[in-house]
Design a protein around this motif. Structure first.
Motif, PDB file in Angstrom:
ATOM      1  N   ILE A 548       0.831  -1.204   0.000  1.00 28.05           N
ATOM      2  CA  ILE A 548       0.000   0.000   0.000  1.00 28.05           C
ATOM      3  C   ILE A 548       0.865   1.253   0.000  1.00 28.05           C
ATOM      4  CG2 ILE A 548      -1.672   1.318   1.376  1.00 28.05           C
ATOM      5  CD1 ILE A 548      -2.804  -1.422   2.269  1.00 28.05           C
ATOM      6  N   ALA A 574      -8.627  -1.197   8.005  1.00 27.29           N
ATOM      7  CA  ALA A 574      -8.229  -0.089   7.127  1.00 27.29           C
ATOM      8  C   ALA A 574      -7.313   0.893   7.850  1.00 27.29           C
ATOM      9  CB  ALA A 574      -9.471   0.634   6.608  1.00 27.29           C
ATOM     10  N   PHE A 579      -5.401   2.517   4.564  1.00 23.01           N
ATOM     11  CA  PHE A 579      -6.307   2.766   3.438  1.00 23.01           C
ATOM     12  C   PHE A 579      -6.877   4.177   3.518  1.00 23.01           C
ATOM     13  CE2 PHE A 579      -6.181  -1.822   3.448  1.00 23.01           C
ATOM     14  CZ  PHE A 579      -6.251  -2.152   2.096  1.00 23.01           C
TER      15      PHE A 579
END
Length: 717
Positions: A548, A574, A579
């Motif tokens: 990520i 998350a 995220f």
């Protein structure tokens, strides 16, 4: 105004029509008003003069087309009887398997063409044989026969007053043969036939995989008739029947449970790795598995109308729509067509030479430069990716990966392995962690539930020796009840403890904290005393957080979690992994709607998933990536790219390969376009013969291939 309406495509209850009538807002509003009770969806494309709609199953396409004829006082260019499927039981016209005989014949034809091409190449290049290329030569005859499919398509387009690249290519072929350049004509048609064959193979393979998915392979079912279970053929089943489903069986229909309860594996629907407990008045779906229990289901949908079949039809419809890159390619081809025609005609009028004009036509009509510039670079990138276990199905997908501003990820099975692992053991009331784990393992030893297996495995890893001959009662949806030394042992969720009147309020704060961190909580009780808690979470794939961060560093603007997990669990996950946005508790339709929403806000969206529940969203994304290790066949079939090892770092590697491939594509365009411009210039001044035009193609082909080969050899190109 041309008042004809052309039927462009039909797939079950979805239709695409094209007409000049659809260029005016008045007509579009009239259509939407007249068919508002019939159309379940309606979309317009003014630039393409098209409408796309799906219609209610309460009517037929023939009725719709007849009503449209009366509305506009016109006739359809293709009669309704010619476009309707006569097989009323088929799932979708677009899902029919291709004709095996026809396919075999096409393969044989292309094999013969390949043999003849080798004969020409070897004869002229090595044996010094002069191959006649006159209008009446064998090469001319072979070229004409091989060009029949192209000529037929061009004829249809000309009847509809359309002038496309096919029409231009057909004219080039016929003119080449007429002017004694039949060998050049054969070269062009050979390349085109190979491309057409490959395109048909990929399309039919995808459709067959989707068709195989929706077929449940269930031949017999048990139904309840006068309180007696009777086995009948699946095809005789009808809505309203009562179907019986037991442990280990795949559920054959959509329906409502009217009696019984069971733990049902619904991963194919919602992506959750743990079974869902279902009881009376709750809905179940075809294709899911009754893991434990016995239920009586009143049939509400079967066959083509089940949830999974409807979802896969939606996937098929989405795949049929051209991507933005494909539309841009169409526009580019149209511009090149006009430019090629203009340059060919211009060369003839300026020079008065058929040979010069024909040389220009060959340079502009043969798509070698444009095709090879991208295809060889993409092939090099695809080969490079394949070495790393990344299988890419097409050039558009590879290119769009690094053009995408948004990456969306499913959680369960994609970023997690689907295996629960114990993260915390909390002891109460004078107990200790080992004792909590020991009692839990004894009770769960014979249970096949994934959480039970994780508990037993953890105990064995710690070297524990414990009693494993206890008889335990598995209570679906709650946990297990066992007995040890005449004392009751309970291992399960909060509902299990409430069922046996064991108070949990005293430990609610600890439980809330564990749930808040996205973990599943299992109580361990001896007698009336809670010995402790086990907290479990799904094992996260190694490298997820780094992936990520690397994507963000490389310029991806928005990274999204799309999951069927509950809000609290999804938000916690998350937050831990960085995220930017979360869509929790999502159905397959919800995920697809989220993708469509993101596409309105950002330029290109990638969806990474692994299950059937992800396929609808994947079909809506610009690029669909499946994690293939343990992933569903549906997700792999729908995806543009399959990451076979399911390593998160492979997504970053894929992004890098995409970026490098685009750089090489641009370099190749300079090589191909530059040589083509030189060829046109030389043709215009009479310095280039048709043979010379062919040599230009050979020259820039070698240059492009050498440049692209760097991608397949050097991962740091």
């Amino acid at each position: 105004m041309n008042r004809q309406i052309y039927v462009k495509s039909i797939a079950n209850n979805r239709v695409r029509l094209k007409s000049e009538l659809f260029c005016t807002q008045h007509n579009l509003e009239l259509l939407e008003k007249e068919f508002q009770d019939i159309f379940t969806s309606f979309r317009t494309n003014l630039s393409c003069k098209s409408i796309i709609f799906t219609y209610s199953l309460n009517t037929t396409l023939e009725n719709i087309l007849n009503k449209m004829e009366r509305l506009f006082h016109i006739t359809l260019s293709v009669p309704a009887s010619n476009v309707l499927c006569e097989n009323k039981s088929c799932s979708s016209c677009s899902l029919k398997k291709h004709d095996a005989v026809s396919w075999k014949r096409k393969l044989i034809e292309f094999g013969l063409l390949t043999g003849y091409a080798l004969y020409i190449f070897i004869g002229e290049s090595f044996l010094g044989v002069s191959i006649a290329a006159t209008p009446l030569s064998l090469v001319a005859l072979v070229s004409l026969v091989a060009a029949i499919p192209l000529l037929k398509e061009s004829w249809q387009e000309m009847k509809h007053k359309q002038f496309t690249l096919h029409t231009f290519m057909s004219g080039t072929l016929l003119l080449a043969i007429f002017l004694g350049e039949a060998t050049a004509a054969f070269e062009i048609i050979y390349i085109l036939r190979g491309g057409m064959l490959l395109e048909e193979y990929i399309a039919n393979r995808s459709r067959e995989e989707i068709q195989n998915l929706v077929e449940l392979d269930i031949q017999k079912v048990y139904v309840l008739i006068d309180e007696v279970e009777v086995e009948i053929d699946m095809h005789t089943l009808k809505e309203g029947d009562i179907v019986v489903s037991r442990s280990g069986e795949k559920i054959p229909v959509d329906g409502i449970i009217i009696q019984g309860n069971a733990e049902i594996d619904e991963a194919i629907i919602n992506g959750r790795s743990e079974p869902t407990f279902k009881q009376e008045n709750e809905e179940v779906f075809a294709g899911t598995v009754c893991e434990r229990g016995r239920i009586y289901i009143e049939v509400s949908a079967l066959g083509n109308e089940t949830y999974i079949s409807r979802t896969m039809r939606e996937v098929e419809y989405s795949l049929m729509q051209k991507s933005p890159s494909e539309l841009e390619a169409d526009r580019l081809a149209n511009r090149l067509l006009k430019l090629g025609t203009l340059l060919t005609v211009g060369t003839f009028f300026i020079t008065g030479s058929f040979t010069a004009a024909f040389s220009t036509m060959i340079v502009m009509s043969c798509p070698c430069a444009t095709v090879l510039a991208a295809s060889t670079a993409v092939s090099g990138g695809i080969a490079n990716a394949a070495k790393q276990g990344i299988l890419i199905k097409g050039g558009d997908a590879l290119e769009n990966v690094s053009k995408s501003e948004v990456f969306c990820f499913d959680k369960t099975g994609t970023l997690t392995t689907g295996r629960p692992v114990i993260t915390d053991i909390v002891s109460f009331n004078g107990s200790d962690e080992n004792r909590v784990l020991e009692y839990a393992a004894m009770a769960e030893y014979r249970n096949s539930h994934p959480i039970a297996k994780a508990i037993v495995a953890q105990a064995k890893d710690k070297g524990m020796t414990f009693e494993h001959t206890l008889e335990s009662e598995i209570i679906p949806g709650f946990g297990v009840k066992s007995t040890y030394n005449s004392e009751r042992i309970l291992v399960g969720n909060k509902a299990l403890l409430h069922r046996f009147k064991v108070a949990t309020k005293e430990y609610s704060k600890t439980v809330s904290e564990l749930l808040g961190s996205g973990k599943t909580v299992v109580y361990v009780v001896k007698g009336e005393t809670i010995l402790g808690l086990l907290a479990l979470t799904h094992e996260v794939r190694k490298g997820t957080k780094e992936m990520i961060q690397h994507l963000r560093d490389k310029g991806v603007k928005h990274i999204v979690l799309l999951t069927g997990d509950e809000v609290q669990v999804a938000n916690s996950f998350a937050f831990d992994f960085g995220f930017d946005e979360v869509f929790a508790n999502q159905t397959p339709q919800g995920k697809a709607e989220a993708i469509m929403q993101l596409k309105k806000e950002y330029d290109k969206v990638v969806m990474v998933g692994d299950g059937v529940n992800d396929t609808f969203a994947m079909s809506k994304a610009d690029v669909a990536i499946s994690f293939a290790a343990g992933g569903s066949e549906a997700a792999i079939a729908v995806s543009d790219i399959a990451v076979t090892h399911s390593h998160p770092e492979d997504v970053v590697n894929l992004y890098d390969i995409s970026k490098r491939s685009l750089n090489v594509v641009n370099q190749n365009y300079y090589i191909g376009t530059g040589t083509n411009l030189i060829g046109v210039g030389l043709s215009a001044v009479g310095k280039l013969t048709p043979v010379g035009a062919g040599l230009i193609h050979i020259g820039h082909t070698l240059g492009i291939m050498l440049n692209s080969s760097r991608l397949a050899i050097d991962t740091n190109s």
